[in-house]
Enzyme design. Structure first.
Site, PDB file in Angstrom:
ATOM      1  N   ASP A 116       0.791  -1.238   0.000  1.00 25.45           N
ATOM      2  CA  ASP A 116       0.000   0.000   0.000  1.00 25.45           C
ATOM      3  C   ASP A 116       0.827   1.294   0.000  1.00 25.45           C
ATOM      4  OD1 ASP A 116      -1.557  -2.119   0.791  1.00 25.45           O
ATOM      5  OD2 ASP A 116      -2.271  -1.198   2.634  1.00 25.45           O
TER       6      ASP A 116
HETATM    7  C1  FRU Z   1      -4.024  -3.655   2.616  1.00 21.48           C
HETATM    8  C2  FRU Z   1      -3.412  -4.061   3.949  1.00 21.48           C
HETATM    9  C3  FRU Z   1      -3.790  -3.081   5.033  1.00 21.48           C
HETATM   10  C4  FRU Z   1      -2.699  -3.284   6.035  1.00 21.48           C
HETATM   11  C5  FRU Z   1      -1.501  -3.517   5.155  1.00 21.48           C
HETATM   12  C6  FRU Z   1      -0.512  -4.502   5.698  1.00 21.48           C
HETATM   13  O1  FRU Z   1      -3.329  -4.169   1.529  1.00 21.48           O
HETATM   14  O2  FRU Z   1      -3.806  -5.371   4.266  1.00 21.48           O
HETATM   15  O3  FRU Z   1      -5.078  -3.306   5.563  1.00 21.48           O
HETATM   16  O4  FRU Z   1      -2.536  -2.176   6.877  1.00 21.48           O
HETATM   17  O5  FRU Z   1      -1.987  -3.990   3.917  1.00 21.48           O
HETATM   18  O6  FRU Z   1       0.614  -4.602   4.878  1.00 21.48           O
END
Ligand code: FRU
Length: 559
Positions: free
Chosen positions: A22
């Site tokens: 992300d």
């Molecule tokens: C989304 C997610 C978020 C989390 C992060 C962990 O892709 O699952 O909800 O904070 O990635 O890497």
């Protein structure tokens, strides 16, 4: 491997190596753009999720300097991962990061933390400190431990209090996917509202919420979401949720009320509040966990989104990296007041080098395939098509409405139609065995027309073990009122094919892994498999220069 080098993006952001997911905490501060991202410093997979925040800075959102990780899982309140979160610029100009800390092993427990720049005078904000009073929001009693995360950028309501949204499943393991609102006076003590901003019985868990205001329909400027007084009233807002069951981002346009902290979507007859599958999407291809920010430099809202690999994990380990970001996109509310429009930020055009103009005014007749000489695997293509006559349009069947992807599968690029399929073939091998088709097909629905846009990956690679679906969505525009004219912009970047149909009404991003790139060149074609002719009113294609990424602040190339 050679393949890894050939599929590496040249102008879609990625770190020098390893895993990213992300986009986190994007912001513009003191003349510098910051991008943080979920990052595994130890390898090319997500691993056990013990992630850091990677950190890069830029003056133009195109060329990037790499910095040390900003957050690492070293504190008792984030010992098993610094997960996604957002940046907020506090009064006085000091930025704050809110992020999710994962504690403990196994599924662990999720809490919300805050971090501040160690030296706010450092123009690059290289080091971040996490106050010992963290977590600022502990896990609520009615939320299962591993279902509480991804705080948004904070905004201020008319009562002067800060607000953030956090994704949570509320009420036990089979709880309801909710977007909780917390309020605070001091950015440290947060209190949860009794009512969530939004709940859905349709989604198991949602992640990465984003709530932002948009200007009047058709106005391309963005609005700052965190200054008192700008968040409510007549302004429309967009609520975006990343839905875990489908790993897709969905959004609704509606009214946010900062007194009650409620969001009331403005639905039309095709959209159902509790069925996220009917919501609109930022992208109908392969992106997730998008996040927007208000860019004060250019008064616009800019969206980032993660496009993961769609080959397989062994390939990622072999090539030593995984995951790219889409190009930053400007986002605004369309003149219809219902849908968002998106367009690559104009700075991307600084990478346009050799320009090729093809087919000006040419008719592409049934079965026509025209080669555009001079562009290949690293290109920006803008085409405007003019449909000669809508007479031949095939009849639309109402049951196709909910599954445009299936329609793209049944009526792929090689299935002749009435009006279309017409569009581009990109990343095509010399023998045409491999190609990715991005195209439109127009149907007649009663006395109206329905425009389908597809990115068909079925021929994108001769390799096995890579994901080659057809992606598809409708383009919400009245093609007749537009005089049969429709535009397509496609950014080709080795393993990325990112397309904007109908002036950015429908976007489809795909990841492709053609085999021919190891020894051969990629080519670009315009095609038409419809009965009626299509005129190419204009076609501009540019070879794109490689962006400067992952350089060190002192200008040296990172090892
Ligand atoms: C989304 C997610 C978020 C989390 C992060 C962990 O892709 O699952 O909800 O904070 O990635 O890497």
């Amino acid at each position: 491997t050679a393949g890894g080098v050939r599929t590496r993006s040249a102008y879609h952001f990625q770190p020098a190596k390893n895993w990213q997911n992300d986009p986190n905490g994007p912001m513009y501060h003191n003349g510098v753009y910051h991008l943080f991202y979920q990052y595994n410093p130890l390898g090319a997979t997500w691993g056990t999720g013990n992630l850091s925040w990677g950190h890069s800075v830029s003056r133009d959102l195109v060329n990037w300097v790499t910095l040390d990780t900003a957050l690492d899982p070293t504190a008792p309140f984030d010992s098993n991962g610094c997960w996604s979160g957002s940046a907020t610029i506090l009064p006085g100009g000091i930025p704050a990061l809110l992020y999710t800390g994962r504690i403990g092993t196994g599924k662990g427990m999720q809490v919300q933390n805050v971090a501040f720049p160690k030296n706010p005078a450092d123009p690059l904000l290289r080091e971040w400190v996490k106050p010992a009073y963290n977590p600022v929001i502990p896990l609520p009693a009615d939320v299962p431990g591993d279902n509480f995360r991804d705080p948004t950028t904070a905004w201020v309501g008319r009562d002067g209090m800060w607000r953030i949204a956090v994704a949570a499943k509320v009420g036990g393991p089979n709880g309801i996917a909710s977007t909780l609102i917390y309020r605070s006076k001091d950015f440290r003590h947060w209190k949860r509202n009794t009512l969530p901003l939004y709940t859905s019985r349709a989604a198991g868990m949602v992640e990465c919420p984003d709530l932002f205001p948009v200007a009047e329909p058709g106005v391309e400027e963005g609005l700052l979401g965190y200054v008192s007084g700008t968040v409510s009233g007549t302004v429309r807002h967009v609520l975006k949720l990343s839905v875990m069951n489908t790993t897709q981002d969905y959004y609704m346009v509606g009214r946010y009320d900062d007194a009650a902290d409620t969001f009331v979507p403005e639905l039309d007859n095709e959209r159902i509040l509790d069925d996220f599958r009917t919501w609109r999407r930022f992208d109908y291809g392969h992106v997730y966990a998008s996040k927007s920010f208000f860019d004060m430099r250019k008064n616009r809202r800019v969206l980032w989104a993660w496009a993961s690999e769609s080959d397989n994990m062994d390939d990622d380990i072999a090539k030593g990296w995984s995951g790219v970001q889409t190009v930053p996109r400007k986002v605004w509310l369309d003149g219809d007041g219902k849908q968002l429009r998106q367009w690559p930020i104009e700075e991307i055009e600084t990478l346009r080098s050799k320009r090729v103009v093809g087919l000006l005014g040419a008719q592409v007749n049934a079965g026509g395939v025209n080669k555009i000489v001079g562009v290949g695997a690293q290109a920006d293509v803008e085409a405007i098509f003019e449909i000669s006559s809508l007479e031949e349009a095939e009849t639309f069947e109402p049951n196709w409405l909910l599954d445009p992807q299936k329609l793209c599968e049944e009526k792929g690029a090689s299935v002749p139609g009435g009006v279309g399929p017409f569009g581009l073939l990109v990343m095509a091998s010399g023998d045409m065995q491999e190609h990715t088709a991005v195209f439109f097909r127009v149907f007649r629905q009663n006395d109206k027309y329905k425009v389908l846009m597809c990115t068909d990956l079925s021929k994108s690679s001769t390799r096995d073990g890579v994901y080659k679906p057809p992606y598809g969505a409708f383009v919400d525009m009245d093609i007749e009122a537009h005089g049969g004219i429709i535009s397509l912009r496609t950014l080709v970047d080795h393993s990325v094919v990112e397309s904007f149909g109908g002036g950015g009404r429908t976007c489809i991003t795909a990841r492709v892994y053609p085999d021919h790139v190891v020894n051969g060149n990629s080519h670009l074609y315009v095609f038409n498999n419809g009965t009626g002719a299509v005129k190419v009113s204009s076609l501009d294609a540019w070879e794109m220069a490689t962006a400067t990424v992952n350089v060190l602040p002192d200008g040296l190339i990172a090892a």
